[in-house]
Design an enzyme around this catalytic site. Structure first.
Site, PDB file in Angstrom:
ATOM      1  N   GLU A  34       0.848  -1.192   0.000  1.00 22.03           N
ATOM      2  CA  GLU A  34       0.000   0.000   0.000  1.00 22.03           C
ATOM      3  C   GLU A  34       0.880   1.238   0.000  1.00 22.03           C
ATOM      4  O   GLU A  34       1.723   1.415   0.877  1.00 22.03           O
ATOM      5  CB  GLU A  34      -0.914   0.018   1.235  1.00 22.03           C
ATOM      6  N   GLY A  39      -7.115   0.894   3.610  1.00 18.07           N
ATOM      7  CA  GLY A  39      -8.562   1.047   3.636  1.00 18.07           C
ATOM      8  C   GLY A  39      -9.147   1.528   2.333  1.00 18.07           C
ATOM      9  O   GLY A  39     -10.350   1.409   2.101  1.00 18.07           O
ATOM     10  N   GLY A  40      -8.313   2.113   1.478  1.00 17.58           N
ATOM     11  CA  GLY A  40      -8.773   2.525   0.168  1.00 17.58           C
ATOM     12  C   GLY A  40      -9.727   3.698   0.181  1.00 17.58           C
ATOM     13  O   GLY A  40      -9.859   4.427   1.170  1.00 17.58           O
ATOM     14  N   CYS A  42     -13.068   3.949   0.138  1.00 18.45           N
ATOM     15  CA  CYS A  42     -14.237   3.935   1.013  1.00 18.45           C
ATOM     16  C   CYS A  42     -13.919   4.469   2.398  1.00 18.45           C
ATOM     17  O   CYS A  42     -14.613   5.333   2.924  1.00 18.45           O
ATOM     18  CB  CYS A  42     -14.798   2.517   1.120  1.00 18.45           C
ATOM     19  N   GLY A 177     -20.481  18.930 -12.573  1.00 19.56           N
ATOM     20  CA  GLY A 177     -20.883  17.530 -12.684  1.00 19.56           C
ATOM     21  C   GLY A 177     -22.159  17.271 -11.906  1.00 19.56           C
ATOM     22  O   GLY A 177     -22.174  17.411 -10.682  1.00 19.56           O
ATOM     23  N   GLY A 178     -23.209  16.876 -12.615  1.00 21.23           N
ATOM     24  CA  GLY A 178     -24.492  16.648 -11.970  1.00 21.23           C
ATOM     25  C   GLY A 178     -24.809  15.187 -11.796  1.00 21.23           C
ATOM     26  O   GLY A 178     -25.901  14.721 -12.135  1.00 21.23           O
ATOM     27  N   GLY A 182     -21.102  14.590  -7.123  1.00 19.60           N
ATOM     28  CA  GLY A 182     -21.327  16.024  -7.124  1.00 19.60           C
ATOM     29  C   GLY A 182     -22.587  16.421  -6.390  1.00 19.60           C
ATOM     30  O   GLY A 182     -22.605  17.407  -5.637  1.00 19.60           O
ATOM     31  N   GLU A 184     -24.206  14.790  -3.989  1.00 15.72           N
ATOM     32  CA  GLU A 184     -24.092  14.587  -2.542  1.00 15.72           C
ATOM     33  C   GLU A 184     -23.395  15.773  -1.883  1.00 15.72           C
ATOM     34  O   GLU A 184     -23.854  16.291  -0.854  1.00 15.72           O
ATOM     35  CB  GLU A 184     -23.347  13.282  -2.254  1.00 15.72           C
ATOM     36  N   HIS A 440     -45.517  -3.007   9.546  1.00 10.67           N
ATOM     37  CA  HIS A 440     -46.078  -1.651   9.486  1.00 10.67           C
ATOM     38  C   HIS A 440     -45.649  -0.896  10.748  1.00 10.67           C
ATOM     39  O   HIS A 440     -45.633  -1.468  11.838  1.00 10.67           O
ATOM     40  CB  HIS A 440     -47.607  -1.717   9.431  1.00 10.67           C
TER      41      HIS A 440
END
Length: 458
Positions: A34, A39-40, A42, A177-178, A182, A184, A440
């Site tokens: 690494e 952890g990359g 994410c 960028g839509g 972008g 979020e 419910h």
């Protein structure tokens, strides 16, 4: 110095550490390499830190809405970006430390810190050490794309990683960028208190979704005061003192003045500096490593997992890549990528949960299709929470009764979609879900109602 291992894993993202665990438990010696943070994406600059920010933004949003629920909040609601950033860093840091401890506890695993480059199909150099193995697994992820737009290198810009380090509130954030990332950030920073403008080259937001989904998402964002500019065919940038002029069109239309610019126009794989040529590994024209249905590259003994193989751009697809590789290699279980359902979510509020085909794709497939749709205004759980934006939609094959896909844009949509995912994965007809009793009050309980109101496409 040369060291031989039973397996080498390049990259400690979502697929790498669990594969190291399985291989180590099987008695193999494993080298994990690494070059940056364990952890990359994410853990460090993707899911966990961004969803931590989404949670802070939601808290601010609900505090401003307190009176709607009969709750009094004295004074204006304000945010402390320093504390928000610290919370985000703590959450990511704890997760990263957990992965590091996990790797350290593996009996036959060695973690190397450095940049790995192939020297042959069976050897990888990391600084001064040459690691060799007959099994090499590439798990190097992807990074934000810098678009080829005029002036983009002449002005300061942010990407999904850089914006995480902000501890100030941008007076005016312009998001280029839509799509998923972008949008979020656009909503969270609007909720923090920034003026926000979203700029999209195409005619609508999140263009891979059905038009009704795109329109609903736009309505949700605009209702919170986000300015959305679509069909911006000539996006360009010009420095203007401590601000950035963002041009949208090719003529002389007025430009936007931004204090901060976020580039969110796509990702590129981290494959350009691995020395793949030395191993003879084939990549496509975008740089993604080409793999077969079991994630094997064209070179025997080398696999590619995660974002770098172009088979998925999510944590869950990366982890599933690990499961596919481990099943084939260790369990004599012939799992395939092509068996995987397309599942993902957009984490604006309310979220969008998606599985399988869109209505547009189903139409194009030539099948006889049934569609059921229900607005969230008719979902009791949403009404009780005063969160009634969005709708749920299910697409079914009229002849086989199999569910082709679904979209749930609404409160709890990212969780409710899993009932549909499970039915699709099991290959059961939609009537199985339609006849199932649900609890419910939940969002999920209305899915059988939607299935009971299926109609042919017009």
């Amino acid at each position: 110095m040369s060291r031989a291992f039973d397996a080498i894993i390049i990259g400690a993202g979502q697929a790498g550490p669990p594969l190291a665990g399985r291989l180590s438990a099987a008695g193999m010696t494993v080298a994990v390499v690494e070059r940056h943070l364990v952890g990359g994406t994410c853990v460090n600059d993707g899911c966990m830190p961004t969803k931590a920010l989404v949670a802070s933004a939601y808290a601010a949003h609900m505090a401003r809405r307190a009176a709607d629920f009969g709750v009094a909040v004295d004074g204006d609601v304000s945010v402390d970006m320093t504390r928000i950033r610290a919370r985000r860093e703590t959450i990511s840091g704890n997760a990263r430390n957990g992965v590091e401890k996990w790797l350290a506890g593996m009996e036959h695993c060695t973690l190397f810190r450095g940049h790995a480059r192939f020297e042959s199909p069976t050897s990888v150099r990391v600084d001064d050490e040459l690691l060799t193995s007959d099994r090499i697994f590439i798990n190097v992820g992807a990074r934000a794309l810098v678009p080829d737009m005029p002036g983009v290198h002449d002005v300061p810009t942010l990407n999904n990683t850089g914006i995480l380090d902000l501890d100030v509130l941008p007076p005016h954030l312009v998001v280029i960028g839509g799509s998923y990332i972008g949008l979020e950030f656009a909503q969270m920073y609007r909720r923090f208190g920034s003026q926000v403008t979203v700029v999209e080259k195409g005619p609508r937001l999140v263009s891979r979704e059905d038009p009704d989904v795109s329109d609903a998402i736009r309505g949700i964002l605009e209702a919170e005061g986000i300015d959305v500019r679509t069909e911006a065919e000539c996006i360009h940038f010009t420095p203007q003192g401590d601000q950035v002029e963002v041009g949208l069109h090719c003529g002389n239309d007025p430009a936007l003045m931004a204090t901060h610019v976020l580039l969110a126009v796509g990702r590129v794989p981290n494959t350009d500096d691995l020395g793949l040529d030395a191993a003879g590994i084939t990549v496509d024209k975008r740089g993604y490593i080409e793999v077969d249905d079991q994630l094997r590259t064209n070179v025997p003994g080398i696999w590619a997992m995660g974002d770098c193989n172009g088979k998925g751009a999510f944590t869950h697809t990366s982890y599933n890549d690990f499961e596919i590789v481990a099943a084939n290699l260790l369990d004599n279980d012939p799992r395939k990528v092509s068996d995987r359902l397309s599942v993902y979510a957009l984490y604006i509020d309310p979220p969008l949960g998606r599985v399988g085909m869109s209505e547009t794709q189903a139409r194009a497939s030539g099948r006889k299709v049934l569609v059921g749709k229900r607005p969230m205004t008719r979902v009791g759980r949403a009404v009780e929470k005063s969160e009634t934006q969005g709708f749920m939609k299910v697409v079914v094959d009229a002849e086989t009764k199999s569910i082709l896909g679904a979209a749930i844009l609404g409160t709890g949509g990212d969780e409710a979609i899993h009932g549909i995912i499970d039915i699709m994965s099991a290959g059961a007809p939609y009537t199985t879900l339609q006849r199932t009793v649900h609890i419910h009050p939940t969002v999920s309980e209305l899915i059988p109602t939607v299935l009971g109101d299926l109609k042919p496409l017009e």
